[in-house]
Design a protein around this motif. Structure first.
Motif, PDB file in Angstrom:
ATOM      1  N   UNK A 130      -7.376  18.540   7.727  1.00 58.89           N
ATOM      2  CA  UNK A 130      -8.704  19.477   7.695  1.00 58.89           C
ATOM      3  C   UNK A 130      -9.533  19.119   9.191  1.00 58.89           C
ATOM      4  N   UNK A 131      -9.535  18.243  10.653  1.00 56.03           N
ATOM      5  CA  UNK A 131      -9.242  17.564  11.756  1.00 56.03           C
ATOM      6  C   UNK A 131     -10.650  16.865  11.424  1.00 56.03           C
ATOM      7  N   UNK A 132     -10.465  16.061   9.670  1.00 60.25           N
ATOM      8  CA  UNK A 132     -11.689  15.319   9.310  1.00 60.25           C
ATOM      9  C   UNK A 132     -10.628  13.636   8.771  1.00 60.25           C
ATOM     10  N   UNK A 133     -10.988  13.003   9.329  1.00 59.96           N
ATOM     11  CA  UNK A 133     -11.362  11.732   9.247  1.00 59.96           C
ATOM     12  C   UNK A 133     -11.173  11.162   7.646  1.00 59.96           C
ATOM     13  N   UNK A 134     -12.152  11.504   7.379  1.00 61.87           N
ATOM     14  CA  UNK A 134     -12.190  10.854   5.876  1.00 61.87           C
ATOM     15  C   UNK A 134     -11.368  11.677   4.705  1.00 61.87           C
ATOM     16  N   UNK A 135     -10.081  12.900   5.172  1.00 60.79           N
ATOM     17  CA  UNK A 135     -10.276  13.930   3.645  1.00 60.79           C
ATOM     18  C   UNK A 135      -8.658  13.007   4.188  1.00 60.79           C
ATOM     19  N   UNK A 136      -8.448  11.945   5.212  1.00 58.21           N
ATOM     20  CA  UNK A 136      -6.980  11.903   5.265  1.00 58.21           C
ATOM     21  C   UNK A 136      -6.358  10.629   4.387  1.00 58.21           C
ATOM     22  N   UNK A 137      -5.412  10.386   3.710  1.00 58.43           N
ATOM     23  CA  UNK A 137      -4.680   9.594   2.864  1.00 58.43           C
ATOM     24  C   UNK A 137      -5.093   7.750   4.112  1.00 58.43           C
ATOM     25  N   UNK A 138      -5.126   6.836   3.008  1.00 63.56           N
ATOM     26  CA  UNK A 138      -4.944   5.602   4.724  1.00 63.56           C
ATOM     27  C   UNK A 138      -3.581   5.490   4.406  1.00 63.56           C
ATOM     28  N   UNK A 139      -2.371   5.010   6.068  1.00 68.40           N
ATOM     29  CA  UNK A 139      -0.883   4.800   6.028  1.00 68.40           C
ATOM     30  C   UNK A 139      -1.164   3.246   5.809  1.00 68.40           C
ATOM     31  N   UNK A 140      -0.107   3.111   5.203  1.00 69.60           N
ATOM     32  CA  UNK A 140       0.386   1.782   4.817  1.00 69.60           C
ATOM     33  C   UNK A 140      -0.351   0.780   4.371  1.00 69.60           C
ATOM     34  N   UNK A 141      -0.752  -0.311   4.522  1.00 77.41           N
ATOM     35  CA  UNK A 141      -1.488  -0.995   3.193  1.00 77.41           C
ATOM     36  C   UNK A 141      -1.839  -2.342   4.307  1.00 77.41           C
ATOM     37  N   UNK A 142      -2.851  -2.765   4.450  1.00 72.92           N
ATOM     38  CA  UNK A 142      -4.236  -3.606   5.048  1.00 72.92           C
ATOM     39  C   UNK A 142      -3.284  -5.227   4.670  1.00 72.92           C
ATOM     40  N   UNK A 143      -2.967  -5.462   3.825  1.00 68.15           N
ATOM     41  CA  UNK A 143      -2.223  -6.321   3.274  1.00 68.15           C
ATOM     42  C   UNK A 143      -1.324  -7.230   4.020  1.00 68.15           C
ATOM     43  N   UNK A 144       0.120  -5.991   4.133  1.00 73.03           N
ATOM     44  CA  UNK A 144       1.041  -6.493   4.598  1.00 73.03           C
ATOM     45  C   UNK A 144       0.969  -5.642   5.973  1.00 73.03           C
ATOM     46  N   UNK A 145      -0.073  -5.121   6.428  1.00 73.89           N
ATOM     47  CA  UNK A 145      -0.416  -5.354   8.052  1.00 73.89           C
ATOM     48  C   UNK A 145      -0.625  -6.601   8.346  1.00 73.89           C
ATOM     49  N   UNK A 146      -1.610  -6.927   7.421  1.00 71.94           N
ATOM     50  CA  UNK A 146      -2.579  -8.386   8.517  1.00 71.94           C
ATOM     51  C   UNK A 146      -1.559  -9.940   7.917  1.00 71.94           C
ATOM     52  N   UNK A 147      -0.446  -9.770   7.271  1.00 74.02           N
ATOM     53  CA  UNK A 147       0.613 -10.449   6.380  1.00 74.02           C
ATOM     54  C   UNK A 147       1.346 -10.105   7.680  1.00 74.02           C
ATOM     55  N   UNK A 148       1.844  -9.509   8.865  1.00 68.48           N
ATOM     56  CA  UNK A 148       2.973  -8.902   9.917  1.00 68.48           C
ATOM     57  C   UNK A 148       2.145  -9.423  10.428  1.00 68.48           C
ATOM     58  N   UNK A 149       1.193  -9.432  11.164  1.00 69.36           N
ATOM     59  CA  UNK A 149       0.069  -9.352  12.492  1.00 69.36           C
ATOM     60  C   UNK A 149       0.115 -11.366  12.266  1.00 69.36           C
ATOM     61  N   UNK A 150      -0.124 -11.738  10.794  1.00 77.81           N
ATOM     62  CA  UNK A 150      -0.255 -13.679  10.799  1.00 77.81           C
ATOM     63  C   UNK A 150       1.193 -14.322  11.028  1.00 77.81           C
ATOM     64  N   UNK A 151       2.388 -12.826  11.048  1.00 77.49           N
ATOM     65  CA  UNK A 151       3.458 -13.650  11.349  1.00 77.49           C
ATOM     66  C   UNK A 151       3.892 -14.083  12.618  1.00 77.49           C
ATOM     67  N   UNK A 152       3.360 -12.926  12.813  1.00 81.21           N
ATOM     68  CA  UNK A 152       4.527 -12.569  14.635  1.00 81.21           C
ATOM     69  C   UNK A 152       3.026 -13.167  15.685  1.00 81.21           C
ATOM     70  N   UNK A 153       1.518 -14.164  15.157  1.00 78.49           N
ATOM     71  CA  UNK A 153       1.158 -15.259  15.880  1.00 78.49           C
ATOM     72  C   UNK A 153       1.288 -16.133  15.411  1.00 78.49           C
ATOM     73  N   UNK A 154       2.587 -16.398  14.263  1.00 79.86           N
ATOM     74  CA  UNK A 154       2.726 -17.633  14.217  1.00 79.86           C
ATOM     75  C   UNK A 154       2.053 -18.773  13.280  1.00 79.86           C
ATOM     76  N   UNK A 155       1.517 -17.605  12.296  1.00 77.22           N
ATOM     77  CA  UNK A 155       0.464 -18.271  12.010  1.00 77.22           C
ATOM     78  C   UNK A 155       0.623 -18.085   9.715  1.00 77.22           C
ATOM     79  N   UNK A 156       1.405 -17.071   9.923  1.00 77.73           N
ATOM     80  CA  UNK A 156       2.537 -17.854   8.554  1.00 77.73           C
ATOM     81  C   UNK A 156       3.786 -17.524   8.534  1.00 77.73           C
ATOM     82  N   UNK A 157       4.542 -17.933   7.406  1.00 78.09           N
ATOM     83  CA  UNK A 157       6.194 -17.873   7.681  1.00 78.09           C
ATOM     84  C   UNK A 157       6.397 -16.752   7.194  1.00 78.09           C
ATOM     85  N   UNK A 158       7.513 -15.862   7.508  1.00 77.97           N
ATOM     86  CA  UNK A 158       8.443 -14.940   6.582  1.00 77.97           C
ATOM     87  C   UNK A 158       9.188 -15.161   5.676  1.00 77.97           C
ATOM     88  N   UNK A 159       8.870 -15.079   4.499  1.00 74.46           N
ATOM     89  CA  UNK A 159       9.625 -15.088   3.566  1.00 74.46           C
ATOM     90  C   UNK A 159      10.995 -14.508   3.209  1.00 74.46           C
TER      91      UNK A 159
END
Length: 186
Positions: A130-159
């Motif tokens: 549609x050209x509208x950002x409100x109509x699209x489905x979000x990609x990924x997960x906020x939780x997993x993205x945040x966890x990967x970001x913390x792992x890359x910054x060495x604030x958490x360990x990979x399971x």
């Protein structure tokens, strides 16, 4: 040789007899006086034996000196290898520490696990219908993205993905028998 043995008729003095049985008297041969030539011969043989032992001792010492040089050379080579390895490790450590933390998170994830790597977190222009950002489905997960970001910054360990060992086969209960000594499988 003469051997003194007690009589076995009288068993009442058993202790005295056991002492007498152990006593052994041996006749010693008297040493005769040696002649001058015999004494000289013994001295020569003894001197040769001492000289031979001295030569052997010196030869061992020379061999030890040669081995000491070889060992010193081997130690120097090992030290050079250790120093080179230590410098290589320090260079790798400096290179790793010079890279900023938390940058290119999705690229690093795709290098580690390309199969389970998430797609780009932003929708592409051809994915926008549609050209509208409100109509699209979000990609990924906020939780997993945040966890990967913390792992890359060495604030958490990979399971770690270790699975529990599963024993195959029928599980059996062990019960005690009637007498307490036998085991029955049910």
């Amino acid at each position: 040789m003469a051997l003194i043995v007690g009589s076995s008729d009288d068993e009442s003095s058993d202790e005295e007899e056991s002492d007498l049985e152990d006593v052994v008297i041996a006749h010693q041969k008297r040493t005769e006086k040696l002649t001058r030539t015999q004494r000289n011969k013994q001295k020569r043989v003894k001197a040769e034996r001492v000289a031979l032992e001295e030569r052997r001792r010196k030869k061992k010492l020379m061999n030890q000196l040669e081995q000491a040089k070889k060992v010193a050379k081997e130690i120097k080579e090992e030290e050079a290898v250790k120093i080179a390895r230590r410098q290589e490790i320090n260079a790798l450590r400096v290179e790793r520490d010079s890279q900023p933390v938390g940058v290119n998170v999705f690229e690093k994830i795709s290098e580690l696990d390309p199969i389970n790597a998430p797609s780009l977190p932003v929708a592409l222009t051809d994915e926008l219908k549609n050209g509208s950002l409100r109509a699209i489905k979000p990609k990924g997960s906020l939780l997993t993205d945040r966890l990967e970001s913390m792992i890359s910054r060495k604030m958490a360990n990979r399971k770690s993905k270790e699975k529990k060992k599963v024993v195959q086969g029928k599980r059996r209960n062990i019960t005690l028998g009637a007498k307490g000594g036998e085991f029955l499988l049910t």
